[in-house]
Design an enzyme around this catalytic site. Structure first.
Site, PDB file in Angstrom:
ATOM      1  CE  LYS A  10     -11.397  -4.255   1.080  1.00 57.09           C
ATOM      2  NZ  LYS A  10     -10.007  -3.853   0.774  1.00 57.09           N
TER       3      LYS A  10
ATOM      4  NE  ARG B 254      -1.384  -0.065   8.160  1.00 60.54           N
ATOM      5  CZ  ARG B 254      -2.454   0.330   8.854  1.00 60.54           C
ATOM      6  NH1 ARG B 254      -2.439   1.497   9.483  1.00 60.54           N
ATOM      7  NH2 ARG B 254      -3.526  -0.427   8.928  1.00 60.54           N
TER       8      ARG B 254
ATOM      9  CD  GLN C 232      -6.663  -3.885   9.692  1.00 58.85           C
ATOM     10  OE1 GLN C 232      -7.798  -4.311   9.893  1.00 58.85           O
ATOM     11  NE2 GLN C 232      -5.996  -4.138   8.598  1.00 58.85           N
TER      12      GLN C 232
ATOM     13  CG  ASP D  71     -22.351  -0.020  -8.428  1.00 65.54           C
ATOM     14  OD1 ASP D  71     -23.578  -0.235  -8.583  1.00 65.54           O
ATOM     15  OD2 ASP D  71     -21.860   1.123  -8.369  1.00 65.54           O
TER      16      ASP D  71
ATOM     17  CG  ASP E 146      -1.867  -1.238   1.169  1.00 61.11           C
ATOM     18  OD1 ASP E 146      -2.069  -1.801   0.076  1.00 61.11           O
ATOM     19  OD2 ASP E 146      -2.386  -1.637   2.235  1.00 61.11           O
TER      20      ASP E 146
ATOM     21  CE1 TYR F 243      -2.581  -4.961  10.991  1.00 63.16           C
ATOM     22  CE2 TYR F 243      -2.640  -3.324  12.755  1.00 63.16           C
ATOM     23  CZ  TYR F 243      -2.531  -3.645  11.404  1.00 63.16           C
ATOM     24  OH  TYR F 243      -2.372  -2.647  10.476  1.00 63.16           O
TER      25      TYR F 243
HETATM   26  P1  5BU Z   1      -2.266  -3.569   7.067  1.00 63.53           P
HETATM   27  O1  5BU Z   1      -1.305  -2.461   6.837  1.00 63.53           O
HETATM   28  O2  5BU Z   1      -1.601  -4.962   7.281  1.00 63.53           O
HETATM   29  O3  5BU Z   1      -3.324  -3.233   8.092  1.00 63.53           O
HETATM   30  O4  5BU Z   1      -3.027  -3.696   5.635  1.00 63.53           O
HETATM   31  C1  5BU Z   1      -4.081  -4.600   5.417  1.00 63.53           C
HETATM   32  C2  5BU Z   1      -4.528  -4.545   3.973  1.00 63.53           C
HETATM   33  O5  5BU Z   1      -5.592  -5.452   3.817  1.00 63.53           O
HETATM   34  C3  5BU Z   1      -5.038  -3.200   3.508  1.00 63.53           C
HETATM   35  O6  5BU Z   1      -4.669  -3.038   2.169  1.00 63.53           O
HETATM   36  C4  5BU Z   1      -6.534  -3.297   3.619  1.00 63.53           C
HETATM   37  O7  5BU Z   1      -7.182  -2.535   2.635  1.00 63.53           O
HETATM   38  C5  5BU Z   1      -6.765  -4.770   3.394  1.00 63.53           C
HETATM   39  N1  5BU Z   1      -7.928  -5.316   4.121  1.00 63.53           N
HETATM   40  C6  5BU Z   1      -8.005  -5.284   5.490  1.00 63.53           C
HETATM   41  O8  5BU Z   1      -7.134  -4.805   6.181  1.00 63.53           O
HETATM   42  N2  5BU Z   1      -9.095  -5.810   6.109  1.00 63.53           N
HETATM   43  C7  5BU Z   1     -10.131  -6.365   5.430  1.00 63.53           C
HETATM   44  O9  5BU Z   1     -11.083  -6.862   6.023  1.00 63.53           O
HETATM   45  C8  5BU Z   1     -10.030  -6.377   4.020  1.00 63.53           C
HETATM   46  C9  5BU Z   1      -8.920  -5.869   3.414  1.00 63.53           C
HETATM   47 BR1  5BU Z   1     -11.409  -7.150   3.069  1.00 63.53          BR
END
Ligand code: 5BU
Length: 485
Positions: free
Chosen positions: A320, A457, A436, A323, A265, A438
């Site tokens: 993703k 990341r 988010q 539509d 990303d 983990y």
């Molecule tokens: P991270 O930097 O490891 O948090 O990135 C996770 C990637 O996975 C990021 O590109 C999100 O858009 C993608 N992702 C996610 O984190 N969670 C989800 O449920 C989905 C995609 Br679907």
């Protein structure tokens, strides 16, 4: 007027012409038998192209001569082969018989029209053979009238066991083309992508009518053995799966000993290309978000696809789609990104219902692409759970030819064909500032029975992304080995 007894086109030219007039189609088609096939032949259209007919019948006659087939009359299997039989009859002065599909309910009530004597030999003419049953139906009617049938000529043998089945009934089948030959010529002239070619070869292997197991009708072919996904090794699953992308991915995972996907990303093409070249040796897949790239260009795509070959990984564009079918078709094939042209895999939300898959499939299937459905998410408070997740699995089950698995957080299907791919992974569990969540590679692979970890990341922002990639690869793969043992 063209001489009806000669071939005016070469065999390759004829295949290309038949493709041009859509007598050969590739995508996903339900056959008479109920099986879905990636290839379909509609030779009924050839009557609209009189300039092609002499070549079609010319090659059929050539086979008859080459094989020295002797016969008194010929009979076309109704209806597509009737004009072919007529041309052969007129141009080679051989009497023709017509088999009615239904007997008349007035007059003679004959099924076989024309003059013949019991014991006369009859050559059967057909356009396409799959299982051989249409030819056998005609043969049966001819035999009832005392005719002797030992040979049949067909333009195209799909190579799915019809030849053997007819042989068992005492009929030698002679073909001009096999499906495999047609596919090879179209591939040679860049009319079919390699993945489609592989898909068709696999389809032929799995759908032979003389095979012990005939695939069921809910997709391009279910694997013969059904064991729970989590118990089967990647390489074994590669053999069971019918989708070429799934097979390629599972195979390279075992070869490279990695179940790591890096989500690159980053926002400039140069940064992404440099990162992909560094982490490429340790990944099975690279995930992109092309719409965050400031300087996107086709040059970026060609560099990325070159790296995919160099390091042997699959490209997953995390688009993703969400539509209606008509819109996603345009989003997937067009715009400046033309995602379907380069991404082996993309993904879609199931929110709009199966129409989203129908739209994507129309574009992706002929190119041999695969799609993941988002069944669960890693973000706090997301709405993808319970019945939504269950319905998502059902949509996938109804579209096995294109949907190859899920982006998910837990084991939601036992089917070995469905990949489970999990984002929200770091070496220690926790949360970012925007919800988010983990979990660790071990938790994902061993406890949640997922197949692949997605790390963004945790790798791309690490001090040394190569060391980080190796660490995630090791953690993910050792969890898989532990699960297998
Ligand atoms: P991270 O930097 O490891 O948090 O990135 C996770 C990637 O996975 C990021 O590109 C999100 O858009 C993608 N992702 C996610 O984190 N969670 C989800 O449920 C989905 C995609 Br679907």
């Amino acid at each position: 007027m063209a001489d009806l007894s000669t071939c005016v086109l070469s065999q390759e030219e004829l295949i290309l012409e038949l493709f041009k007039i859509q007598a050969f189609k590739f995508g996903n088609f339900k056959l008479k038998s109920g099986i879905f096939s990636p290839a379909y032949f509609d030779l009924r259209v050839i009557v609209s192209y009189p300039e092609l007919l002499p070549s079609v019948t010319g090659y059929m006659w050539k086979i008859v001569e080459d094989k020295n087939v002797q016969f008194d009359s010929l009979c076309g299997v109704p209806y597509t082969a009737l004009p072919l039989a007529t041309i052969l009859s007129v141009s080679h002065k051989k009497p023709m018989l017509i088999r009615r599909k239904e007997s008349k309910d007035y007059g003679t009530k004959k099924i076989i029209e024309g003059h013949f004597k019991p014991g006369d030999t009859c050559l059967v003419i057909e356009d396409v053979v799959t299982s051989g049953s249409s030819i056998l139906e005609t043969v049966e009617e001819l035999k009832k009238e005392g005719l002797v049938v030992t040979h049949a000529v067909v333009l195209l043998d799909r190579g799915q066991g019809g030849h053997q089945r007819l042989k068992d009934q005492g009929i030698s089948l002679h073909h001009v083309f096999t499906l495999q030959q047609v596919v090879e010529v179209l591939h040679k002239y860049n009319k079919l992508e390699t993945e489609m070619v592989e898909r068709i070869s696999l389809f032929i292997q799995k759908n032979r009518f003389d095979a012990k197991e005939i695939s069921s009708s809910n997709g391009a072919g279910l694997p013969p053995q059904k064991q729970p996904r989590k118990m089967i090794s990647y390489s074994e699953r590669a053999r069971l799966c019918s989708h070429p992308v799934t097979r390629k991915l599972l195979t390279l995972m075992e070869e490279k000993r990695t179940n790591l996907t890096v989500s690159v990303d980053l926002t400039t093409a140069a940064e992404i290309i440099s990162m992909v070249d560094k982490v490429g040796p340790y990944v099975c897949m690279i995930k992109t978000h092309v719409d965050i790239i400031e300087d996107f260009s086709q040059d970026f795509i060609s560099k990325l696809t070159d790296l995919a070959v160099k390091h042997n990984f699959i490209i997953f564009e995390d688009r993703k789609f969400a539509d209606i079918g008509h819109t996603v078709m345009q989003q997937y094939s067009g715009g400046m990104y033309r995602i379907a042209d380069w991404a082996n895999i993309t993904n879609a939300h199931s929110l709009p219902g199966s129409g989203v898959i129908q739209g994507l499939k129309q574009i992706g299937l002929p190119k041999g692409r695969g799609c993941l459905l988002i069944a669960e998410m890693s973000s706090s408070g997301n709405l993808c759970s319970g019945d939504y997740t269950k319905e998502t699995v059902k949509i996938a089950e109804g579209n096995r030819d294109f949907v190859i698995g899920f982006v998910c957080q837990s084991a939601i299907s036992d089917d070995p064909e469905f990949l489970h791919i999990t984002p929200g992974v770091q070496l220690s569990s926790g949360q970012d500032q925007m919800g988010q969540n983990y979990v660790t590679p071990r938790e994902v692979i061993l406890n949640h029975k997922s197949d692949i970890i997605i790390v963004g990341r945790g790798i791309i922002k690490a001090e040394d992304p190569v060391i980080a990639a190796k660490a995630y690869m090791e953690a993910g793969y050792s969890a898989y080995m532990e699960r297998m043992s």
